[in-house]
Design an enzyme around this catalytic site. Structure first.
Site, mmCIF file in Angstrom:
data_model
loop_
_atom_site.group_PDB
_atom_site.id
_atom_site.type_symbol
_atom_site.label_atom_id
_atom_site.label_comp_id
_atom_site.label_asym_id
_atom_site.label_seq_id
_atom_site.Cartn_x
_atom_site.Cartn_y
_atom_site.Cartn_z
ATOM 1 N N HIS A 285 9.303 6.421 8.215
ATOM 2 C CA HIS A 285 9.905 6.385 7.165
ATOM 3 C C HIS A 285 11.363 6.790 7.138
ATOM 4 C CE1 HIS A 285 6.579 6.352 4.122
ATOM 5 N NE2 HIS A 285 5.971 6.323 5.148
ATOM 6 N N ARG B 253 0.940 -1.228 0.015
ATOM 7 C CA ARG B 253 -0.061 0.171 -0.112
ATOM 8 C C ARG B 253 0.894 1.266 0.106
ATOM 9 N NH1 ARG B 253 -0.501 4.597 2.766
ATOM 10 N NH2 ARG B 253 0.020 3.541 4.709
ATOM 11 N N ASP B 254 1.533 1.615 0.886
ATOM 12 C CA ASP B 254 2.269 2.648 1.222
ATOM 13 C C ASP B 254 3.351 2.844 -0.195
ATOM 14 O OD1 ASP B 254 3.185 5.054 2.253
ATOM 15 O OD2 ASP B 254 3.432 4.225 4.133
ATOM 16 N N HIS C 20 4.888 3.998 12.775
ATOM 17 C CA HIS C 20 5.274 3.943 11.178
ATOM 18 C C HIS C 20 6.213 4.678 10.941
ATOM 19 C CE1 HIS C 20 3.230 3.908 7.176
ATOM 20 N NE2 HIS C 20 3.866 4.778 7.136
ATOM 21 N N CYS D 141 5.017 9.129 -0.189
ATOM 22 C CA CYS D 141 3.760 9.663 0.048
ATOM 23 C C CYS D 141 3.533 10.650 -1.323
ATOM 24 C CB CYS D 141 3.476 10.321 1.304
ATOM 25 S SG CYS D 141 2.001 11.051 1.270
HETATM 26 ZN ZN ZN Z 1 3.645 5.969 5.326
#
Ligand code: ZN
Length: 319
Positions: free
Chosen positions: A213, A17-18, A211, A244
C-alpha cells in the site's frame, strides 16, 4: 486455468476487491464487469475480482457470483478471489475460480478485528482449506497472504521472525504461493529487502508475491527493493484504489499504472499496455463519484520516448 504467461513480472489487479471494500458506494455489477474486461484487454493477466466475505459484512461483494461468472468468460485471465475462511473457499470452489487468495494477519489484533479469531486458528483453518482444495475436481491455485507483515496500526512493529515462522507454516501446510502484505503502508525498502530475502530463503522454490500500500509514498520504492531480491509478482490497483476497513488511516494499493511504468523502464516485461490502462480510469470516475483517483503516469502521460520493455528487447536483439 490459463497457461502461465511469458511476462517477466506479473501485476495483479486488486482494485475490485481491496479497492472497493473500502468504498461505501456500490459499484454496479455491469461496471465491475466492464472494468475486468478492459483491464484484461490492456494486458493484465490476473485480477482478484471479488471477496467471498459474507455480503452482510461487505455489501459491495453481494454480486460476487455474477462478477466471477463474467470474469471466467474473459480469455486468458486468471480469475482470483479473496477467501477469509473455509466457507469462502467452498464458494470459490463451487464457482470454479482459478485462484483462491486466503489472507490471515500476522498481527493478532488485526486478525481478531478482521476475522474474529487468533492467527493460529487462521493457520489451522488454512489446513482445512488445503484439504478441501485438494479434494476439488478442478483444483484452483491457493495463495496464502500474510497481512500486516511490515507492521500494524494496532500493534506497531511486527516481529520479522514471527512473519517467517508463519510463512513457513503456511508453505508446509500446502500453499501454492505466498504473498507478504504491507497492509497499512508501514514498510520501507530496507525492511522489504530483508524480509522478502529471508522468507524466499525459508520457503525455497515457492513463489512469494508482494502486496504493498502506498500510504506513506514509498510504494514504488518498495517494489524496486522487492525486485532486487527476486520478487516477480506484485499486487496493485488501478488509480491506487484501496484501503482497509479495519486499518484506520490505511490508503490504497500501489498504483497499477505507475507500477507498470516502473517495471517497464527497468526492463521488466509486464505485458501491460499502460496507455490503455490509463483510459480505464474513466469507468471508476463515472461509477465512483467523489473517489480520489491517484497515479502520476495517468495524470502526466507517458514520456515521448517511452518504449515498453518487450519492444526494447526486440529492437536490441535486432541491432
Ligand atoms: Zn491490501
Amino acid at each position: 486455468m490459463p497457461t502461465t504467461s511469458t511476462t517477466d513480472v506479473v501485476l495483479r489487479e486488486m482494485g475490485l476487491r481491496d479497492g472497493l471494500q473500502s468504498i461505501a458506494t456500490f459499484m454496479p455489477t455491469a461496471a465491475k464487469c466492464a472494468w475486468i474486461s478492459a483491464e484484461a484487454a490492456a494486458g493484465v493477466r490476473e485480477i482478484e475480482v471479488t471477496s467471498f466475505v459474507p455480503p452482510k459484512l461487505l455489501p459491495q461483494f453481494a454480486d460476487a457470483e455474477a462478477v466471477v461468472a463474467h470474469a471466467l468468460t474473459v480469455p486468458g485471465l486468471t480469475v482470483a478471489a479473496l477467501i477469509p475462511n473455509l466457507r469462502g473457499a467452498e464458494r470459490g470452489l463451487a464457482l470454479g475460480v482459478h485462484k483462491l487468495n486466503y489472507v490471515l494477519s500476522v498481527s493478532e489484533t488485526h486478525n481478531m478485528s478482521n476475522v474474529r479469531r487468533s492467527t493460529q486458528e487462521s493457520v489451522d483453518d488454512f489446513r482445512r482449506i488445503v484439504a478441501a482444495v485438494r479434494a476439488a475436481p478442478n483444483r484452483p491455485r491457493l495463495c496464502a497472504g500474510l497481512a500486516t507483515s511490515f507492521g500494524c496500526t494496532f500493534e506497531g512493529a511486527i516481529d520479522e521472525d514471527r512473519v517467517r515462522r508463519i510463512a513457513v507454516e503456511l508453505a508446509e501446510a500446502g500453499a501454492d504461493e505466498l504473498a507478504l502484505a504491507d497492509t497499512v503502508g508501514y514498510g520501507d525498502p530496507a525492511a522489504v529487502r530483508r524480509l522478502f530475502a529471508a522468507v524466499k530463503r525459508d520457503v525455497g522454490d515457492l513463489p512469494v508475491g508482494a502486496h504493498f500500500h502506498d500510504t506513506r509514498g514509498v510504494g514504488v520504492a518498495n517494489v524496486m527493493a522487492a525486485l532486487e531480491v527476486g520478487v516477480r509478482a506484485f499486487d496493485a490497483s488501478l488509480a491506487g484504489l484501496g484501503g482497509c476497513p479495519f486499518a484506520p488511516g490505511a490508503t490504497g494499493n500501489i498504483v497499477m499504472e505507475d507500477t507498470a511504468f516502473l517495471c517497464e523502464t527497468l526492463g521488466y516485461d509486464t505485458g501491460v499496455d499502460i496507455a490503455a490502462l490509463a483510459k480505464i480510469r474513466a469507468i471508476l470516475a463515472e461509477n465512483l463519484p467523489g473517489t480520489q483517483l491517484l497515479g502520476n503516469v495517468a495524470k502526466s502521460g507517458l514520456p515521448k520516448h517511452f518504449v515498453p520493455a518487450r519492444l526494447r528487447a526486440r529492437r536490441e536483439a535486432a541491432e
